[in-house]
Design an enzyme around this catalytic site. Structure first.
Site, PDB file in Angstrom:
ATOM      1  CB  CYS A  90       3.040   4.528  -1.305  1.00 31.88           C
ATOM      2  SG  CYS A  90       1.522   5.365  -1.322  1.00 31.88           S
ATOM      3  CG  HIS A 334      -1.440   0.731   0.306  1.00 28.75           C
ATOM      4  ND1 HIS A 334      -0.373   0.672   0.659  1.00 28.75           N
ATOM      5  CD2 HIS A 334      -1.427   1.769  -0.966  1.00 28.75           C
ATOM      6  CE1 HIS A 334       0.519   1.569   0.001  1.00 28.75           C
ATOM      7  NE2 HIS A 334      -0.144   2.497  -0.840  1.00 28.75           N
ATOM      8  CB  CYS A 364       2.704   3.524  -7.793  1.00 27.56           C
ATOM      9  SG  CYS A 364       1.523   2.990  -6.897  1.00 27.56           S
ATOM     10  N   GLY A 366       2.791   8.199  -4.308  1.00 26.31           N
ATOM     11  CA  GLY A 366       2.027   9.554  -4.578  1.00 26.31           C
ATOM     12  C   GLY A 366       3.121  10.667  -4.957  1.00 26.31           C
TER      13      GLY A 366
END
Length: 378
Positions: A90, A334, A364, A366
């Site tokens: 991300c 997203h 954040c 993954g």
């Protein structure tokens, strides 16, 4: 040290994967349209661009190979413009911005385009052929944990109630809906009219969102949990791009500078609570800038899940009134690799619009990471 600035930001509309208006659009072609528009809108000389750095969380199929180089060719950029693809899940396209900034400070170019793209319609979560390491899975199975499960872990450990998550999610839709209706999203969006698509605005926003509707949803990842589809960011298709250049180059060529990059950081955290990653990364970036959270006027915090966004706001002691003024990923969507460039470009734009001094963009990642960028008004 060479100052680095954000001198342009553009993105495609964000649309629901598998059912929205971008399902028939190839991600490489979509990103090329955004790059082409960014160059036209900013007036940067295409021949001055050193490199296109593209972030993509699952670089396979139509967003595979070295998609950055292919996007440069699709956008009809000069053959001299290079291209590199980067994957930090991300955080990929925010890290593309960091890479461009580092190159500029090393005197390795004056102008770069940092791009993010993800078609969650065309490439599934995990890619087409995931092959976890048996040894790592035996030692640390959380490394492969589903993102929804990590959101449940954060909700439990930080004691974020379902009610609080739903209140946060509703606020995201309300802010995004108001921003769209007021035209606050229009200037950043590049309409996509490829392959019979005709998408000119974000499609994930629920203008009719309500507490009653959110309360009626079943838990999405744990039958006894608190995280629902309504308090999670949706699967999304989209692309974004940011023009990163030296401040001297921007001023010399009259580019529309929105903010200076003050500091950057990445950090790791336990994979099973990956949503808390922005805390460590933001603390690093703020310390490097000589700032505290109280100095920040504008925050773009990716809303992967309401639980992790609330936990990060609490631990970073952010003023909720400064966070995601035009809505966040729960409402806007997203598209994994595209989000970092979106929130960094957005933070710079909102900082200028609101007349603030400092902005923080953070998200954040993954696998247990966080990434952050501190911006300063010019």
């Amino acid at each position: 040290m060479t100052n680095v600035v954000i001198a342009g930001y553009a993105r495609s509309p964000f649309a629901l994967a598998k059912k929205g208006g971008l399902t028939r659009v190839r991600p490489d072609e979509m990103a090329a349209e955004v790059v082409r528009a960014l160059i036209a809108r900013t007036g940067v000389k295409a021949e001055d661009i050193e490199d296109i750095i593209v972030g993509c969380a699952f670089p396979e199929a139509e967003q595979g190979l070295n998609v950055a180089r292919l996007i440069a060719l699709l956008a009809d950029l000069p053959i001299t413009v290079a291209g590199a693809t980067v994957n930090r899940f991300c955080g990929s396209s925010m890290y593309a911005i960091h890479m461009a900034a580092g190159a500029i400070q090393m005197n390795a170019g004056e102008a770069f385009i940092a791009v993010g793209v993800e078609s969650m319609t065309r490439v599934p979560m995990g890619g087409y052929n995931p092959m976890p390491s048996p040894a790592l899975h035996a030692k640390n199975p959380a490394a492969y944990m589903g993102m929804g499960d990590t959101a449940e872990n954060v909700a439990q450990r930080w004691q974020i109630t379902r009610d609080a998550q739903e209140e946060f999610a509703l606020a995201s839709h309300v802010k995004a809906s108001a921003a769209q209706k007021a035209g606050k999203l229009t200037d950043e969006i590049v309409p996509i009219t490829l392959n019979k698509a005709n998408v000119s605005q974000d499609e994930c926003i629920r203008h009719d969102a309500s507490r009653e509707g959110l309360a009626g949803l079943k838990p999405a990842f744990d039958a006894n949990g608190t995280v629902t589809a309504g308090t999670s960011s949706p699967l999304t298709d989209g692309a974004s791009a940011v023009l990163v250049c030296s401040e001297d180059y921007a001023m010399k060529h009259g580019l529309p500078v929105t903010a200076r990059i003050k500091s950057i950081a990445v950090a790791g955290c336990a994979p099973d609570i990956m949503g808390i990653g922005p805390v460590a990364a933001s603390r690093k970036a703020l310390a490097r800038a000589g700032l505290t959270s109280r100095d920040i006027n504008v925050v773009e915090l990716n809303e992967a899940f309401a639980s992790q966004a609330l936990a990060c706001i609490r631990d970073l002691e952010l003023d909720p009134a400064t966070v995601n003024l035009d809505g966040g990923a729960i409402a806007l969507g997203h598209p994994l690799g595209a989000t970092g460039a979106r929130i960094t470009g957005k933070a710079a734009s909102v900082l200028k619009r609101e007349g603030g001094k400092y902005a923080l963009a953070t998200q954040c990642i993954g696998g247990g990471q966080g990434i952050a960028t501190v911006l300063e008004a010019v």
